[in-house]
Structure formats: C-alpha cells, structure tokens
Design an enzyme around this catalytic site. Structure first.
Site, PDB file in Angstrom:
ATOM      1  N   HIS A 269       0.816  -1.211   0.000  1.00 31.49           N
ATOM      2  CA  HIS A 269       0.000   0.000   0.000  1.00 31.49           C
ATOM      3  C   HIS A 269       0.847   1.257   0.000  1.00 31.49           C
ATOM      4  CE1 HIS A 269       0.201   0.920   4.426  1.00 31.49           C
ATOM      5  NE2 HIS A 269       0.237  -0.393   4.572  1.00 31.49           N
TER       6      HIS A 269
ATOM      7  N   GLU B 116      -5.259   1.832   2.249  1.00 30.31           N
ATOM      8  CA  GLU B 116      -5.165   0.631   3.097  1.00 30.31           C
ATOM      9  C   GLU B 116      -5.388   0.978   4.554  1.00 30.31           C
ATOM     10  OE1 GLU B 116      -3.125  -2.494   5.600  1.00 30.31           O
ATOM     11  OE2 GLU B 116      -2.869  -0.323   5.523  1.00 30.31           O
ATOM     12  N   GLU B 117      -4.790   2.084   4.981  1.00 25.00           N
ATOM     13  CA  GLU B 117      -4.875   2.454   6.393  1.00 25.00           C
ATOM     14  C   GLU B 117      -6.286   2.877   6.794  1.00 25.00           C
ATOM     15  OE1 GLU B 117      -2.675   1.719   8.339  1.00 25.00           O
ATOM     16  OE2 GLU B 117      -0.677   1.899   7.457  1.00 25.00           O
TER      17      GLU B 117
ATOM     18  N   ASP C 109       5.893   1.300   7.334  1.00 28.03           N
ATOM     19  CA  ASP C 109       4.510   0.894   7.066  1.00 28.03           C
ATOM     20  C   ASP C 109       3.836   1.874   6.122  1.00 28.03           C
ATOM     21  OD1 ASP C 109       2.012  -0.232   7.169  1.00 28.03           O
ATOM     22  OD2 ASP C 109       1.510   0.575   9.135  1.00 28.03           O
TER      23      ASP C 109
ATOM     24  N   HIS D 291       2.721   3.246  13.321  1.00 29.61           N
ATOM     25  CA  HIS D 291       1.672   4.262  13.238  1.00 29.61           C
ATOM     26  C   HIS D 291       2.008   5.505  14.061  1.00 29.61           C
ATOM     27  CE1 HIS D 291      -1.840   1.546  11.657  1.00 29.61           C
ATOM     28  NE2 HIS D 291      -0.797   1.583  10.849  1.00 29.61           N
TER      29      HIS D 291
ATOM     30  N   ASP E 237       3.654  -6.101   3.177  1.00 29.42           N
ATOM     31  CA  ASP E 237       3.334  -4.963   4.034  1.00 29.42           C
ATOM     32  C   ASP E 237       4.251  -4.998   5.262  1.00 29.42           C
ATOM     33  OD1 ASP E 237       2.138  -2.940   5.469  1.00 29.42           O
ATOM     34  OD2 ASP E 237       0.118  -3.769   5.378  1.00 29.42           O
TER      35      ASP E 237
END
Length: 509
Positions: free
Chosen positions: A282, A326-327, A294, A449, A355
C-alpha cells in the site's frame, strides 16, 4: 518529472483541491490486460540472478527519497505524512508512476481512481463517573460528538451484544449506550445506538484488552463511538446491573470526509496474460507519521523488484499493485478486486501481499495460509516462503491470516494468497529473541503508526532479506506455474468468514 507523470500528479492535485473529478483515465480490468510482446534478447527470469541484483544501498536511497516526499504533508499536518488526500500521498503516487514510466515499454501502467473515506480524530476524552478513562479509544471513522463539543448522559447497558435494534432500551435516548463487543460489526452497533437516540456509544471488550476498532462505511445514523477495555468496563457493568447510576462525559473532535484517490497497477507487456502473478503493497501511511516502514518498505521493495525484473523475460505476466487507502480499511484493494469481472479474476493465479518488510525489532513472519481455510494454492505459496527461509538458514515464524492487510479482498474473492511481514505492534517473545535477535517484551515496530516511523525506523538487513524473497516469489511464478493448483473458486470459505475479525489494522467486529 516526465510530461505524462506531471499530468497525473496535476490531475490528482486538482481533484484534491475541489475539482469536479479526477482527471486520470480509469482503465477497466479488461483494458489492463496487455498485448503479449515477444522479447528474445533477455534471459528468462532466474531467481538467483534477480536476487543478486537486490542491494541495501539501493533500498536506502529509496527510503530517503520517500521521507522527503512525506515532508510534503507538513504544510497541512505539521509533520511528515503520506495519508490519503495529503500532498505526501500525491507525491508518493507520482514517485511510483514516474519510476515505472522510466522503465519504458516493459510495463503497461493503469491508474484506477476510486472514492475513499478518510477519517481523522483530532481530540477525544471519555469521563466515566469521576475518572478519565485510560483505555478509551475513538473508533476509526467515528463521527464527532454533537457540534464537536462534550456531551453528557447516563451510561445505559444495552442487552445482549447490541446486534439487534430491539437490544436498545428506551433509556438509551439522550444518554450513552454501553455495548458488548461481539458477533456483528461495530458500525452496526453504532448505527443502532444512533437510531435509538444515543448521544454517544461505548463498545466494551469481553476480554481485558482494549478495543481498537473501526466503524467502517459511514452511516448518517452513526454516533461518536469509543472502544473500551474489558478490564475498565467490568466495574461499570457491576454498578449498572445493581441499578447504580453511572454518568459520563464523551467528547470527540473528528472529521469524516470523502475524497478521490488512486491505485496504480503495472503489468508486464510480456508473459501469458491469462496466468498472472500478482503482488501488492500500500502506498499510503496513517496521518500520524511518514510511514517509511509501514508500508514505505513494501512500496519500495515492489518498485525495486519491478525495476530489476526488466532485465529478464517472463513466461507468465507479472502484475504489481500499489493500493491507496489501506490504512482507512483496505479501500483500494477492495475496490480493485470487487470491481473485477469474474473472467479477469480467474486470470490472477495468486496474490502476494508485502506490508512492512523492515521492522527494527523484526521477526521473519509468514502468513499461515492453508488450503483448508483459504483458496487452494495459498498453502503452496506459504510453503514457498518456508522453503526459501530454510535454504537461507534463516528462522521464521507463522502469523495469523486474519484480514489485517490487502490480501483480505483477494481471499474473499477466491484468489489464493499469502505473504510475509516483519511485525507491527505485536510484542516479541523470548523465543523470538533467540531466533531473530532484537529485544523481547518490545513491539516489533516501536514506531508503528507514529511520527518516528522514519528512515531510522527500518532494519536494512531484514529489508534486503525480504526483498530478495519477494524477488524469488516473483521469479518462481513468472517462470512457471508447474505444480501450482488451478483456480477453483470465486469466493472465500465460510471458515475464513467466521474467523476473520479484522479488516485492515483495526477490528471491525
């Protein structure tokens, strides 16, 4: 910047600033199928040869470039980010597009625009009785509290697990619904609470752990919704069952908006178009940070493998995908696979998801996909990863195939799938410390994140190892599908449906 690429990014920027629509042409799945081109001047793809072309130096150059792109998001978010709709994500799309464009006629490129829902929570607080909740977390895609101001009310216990509208007593109106997690999507619970007149909703866990969830597709009846740990919920439940009053103050300042964004698909012009090897990562990050691990690492690994593949010919077509959204809940990959006609779906022999390839406290993780639960061929792909790690003298571990990344839509639509990862917010065990090094008791990616997911947040050794494995997976199936099962279904098994409670990084049930 090339002229065509410049048109792409200008169109994207125009749409994000309120233009009538995205100017990028949508290529239907049928028109994405290239004409086969003969090429006798390049050697047939060889796994060893392409693996030898992968270097840490080249990957790290890409990582530094990706971080500079993430800085484009600073003007809006006050820090680097590549979240969908941001200048950082537009820059990422441009980088991917232009990189493939520079590879000449080896690939056809298609840009699939689609509507996406973007949600941001700017501030939140939940006060239960006389204390501020420590575990309360706003659900993904939650709306704000009314007027983005605190709302007050009594906590009202909902019957059963709140999956039926009849579970919500009349007392919910004007108060805060207290709902047990389980059985149905969080979005359904929030919608029922809103229809019953609740000013907010709290979904509490049946286990001690916190609930990090998403409401999924927005509904006009959704109300501001928190997830709460079972541990913190337990004393409240006791009070409510004893008919004791518990009051609460809920506050969420959030925004949910619709935007247009883009998937980028690159497919070899050579190779059998009816037997495609497909792989993806992604292109977006979360709003909170630049997302270099990520999934900058997956994005860049795919770009590097796509670049080195041009030195070879292939027997089967290879299709690379960079998914957007994606997130936000696997939006891009879902849009792609669910809009694909059955005849085109069947041309995808397998889908490989890449990923997070370089977590600093990494473990070499393989999705434990089996033919008993997943489309036939998933287990053969899993075994390819096992065999490669074994031959390299490397340890590996299995992780659940539980819907947390972009493979989910493919599995649900009958495409065999699998992939590898290096770990997110999970905690490394003592056993894994012995197997892979690093530190037990800490997250695989301590910056998952977060703002610190920058260039310093990648383990170059793990990244090189896994990019070589990606190259091996592509080379194996681009050369031959001998011994690999034929496609047999267009749906997921009922077992997968029952067991899967994630859709992306957040729980949805």
């Amino acid at each position: 910047m090339g002229t065509t690429a410049r048109r792409v990014i200008l169109a994207l920027c125009a749409s994000s600033s309120g233009a009538a629509g995205l100017q990028i042409p949508f290529l239907s799945p049928t028109s994405q199928t290239p004409v086969q081109v003969a090429n006798d001047t390049k050697p047939l793809i060889n796994s060893t040869a392409i693996q030898e072309l992968i270097s840490g130096e080249r990957l790290m150059v890409r990582a530094k470039k990706m971080f500079e792109i993430a800085k484009l998001g600073e003007s809006e978010y006050n820090h680097p980010t590549r979240v969908i709709g941001s200048a950082g994500h537009l820059g990422t799309l441009n980088y991917i597009y232009e990189t493939i464009l520079q590879l000449g006629d080896y690939y056809t490129i298609s840009n699939q625009s689609f509507p996406a829902v973007s949600g941001n929570v700017y501030e939140s607080r939940l006060v239960l009785g006389n204390h501020v909740s420590k575990s309360a977390a706003p659900m993904g895609l939650t709306p704000p509290t009314k007027d983005k101001q605190p709302v007050h009310g009594d906590v009202v216990l909902v019957k059963n697990d709140g999956c039926a509208y009849s579970d919500y007593p009349a007392e919910v109106a004007g108060n805060i619904a207290f709902i047990l997690r389980g059985t149905c999507p969080f979005g359904t619970k929030s919608e029922h609470a809103g229809r019953a007149g609740a000013v907010a909703a709290i979904v509490y866990n049946y286990e001690k752990d916190n609930v990090q969830g998403t409401l999924g597709n927005p509904s006009p009846f959704h109300v501001a919704t928190f997830g709460l740990s079972g541990e913190e919920a337990e004393p409240i439940i006791k009070k409510l069952k004893n008919k004791d009053r518990v009051d609460a103050i809920a506050y969420i300042d959030a925004e949910v908006k619709s935007i247009l964004t883009v998937n980028i698909i690159a497919q070899t012009t050579q190779g059998d178009p009816d037997n495609c090897v497909m792989l993806g990562g992604h292109s977006d990050s979360v709003a909170e940070g630049p997302g270099i691990n990520d999934d900058g690492t997956g994005t860049m690994s795919l770009l590097e493998v796509a670049t080195q593949l041009t030195k070879f010919s292939v027997n089967n077509c290879v299709r690379f995908a960079w998914w957007a959204g994606e997130e936000e809940g696997l939006l891009g990959s879902d849009y792609y696979i669910y809009s694909l006609p059955a005849v085109e779906n069947k041309k995808i022999r397998l889908f490989m998801d890449y990923d997070m390839m370089a977590s600093p406290n990494f473990a070499y993780q393989i999705y434990n996909a089996t033919n008993a639960v997943n489309p036939t061929g998933s287990e053969e792909l899993r075994d390819l990863y096992i065999d490669w790690y074994t031959k390299q003298g490397l340890n590996y571990t299995f992780i659940p195939f539980d819907g947390r990344s972009d493979y989910d839509g493919f599995i649900r639509n009958g495409v065999p799938g699998g992939g590898i990862a290096t770990g997110a917010e999970g905690i490394k065990t003592k056993k894994e410390e012995k197997m892979f090094g690093g530190k037990a008791g800490e997250w695989y990616d301590p910056c998952y994140h977060q703002l610190c997911d920058n260039v310093g947040n990648v383990n170059e050794k793990a990244w090189v190892v896994n990019t070589k494995l990606i190259a091996h997976s592509v080379a194996t199936y681009a050369r031959s599908f001998k011994g690999f099962p034929k496609r047999s279904s267009l749906t997921a098994s009922s077992i997968y449906d029952r067991q899967t409670k994630y859709h992306g990084s957040k729980l949805f049930i």
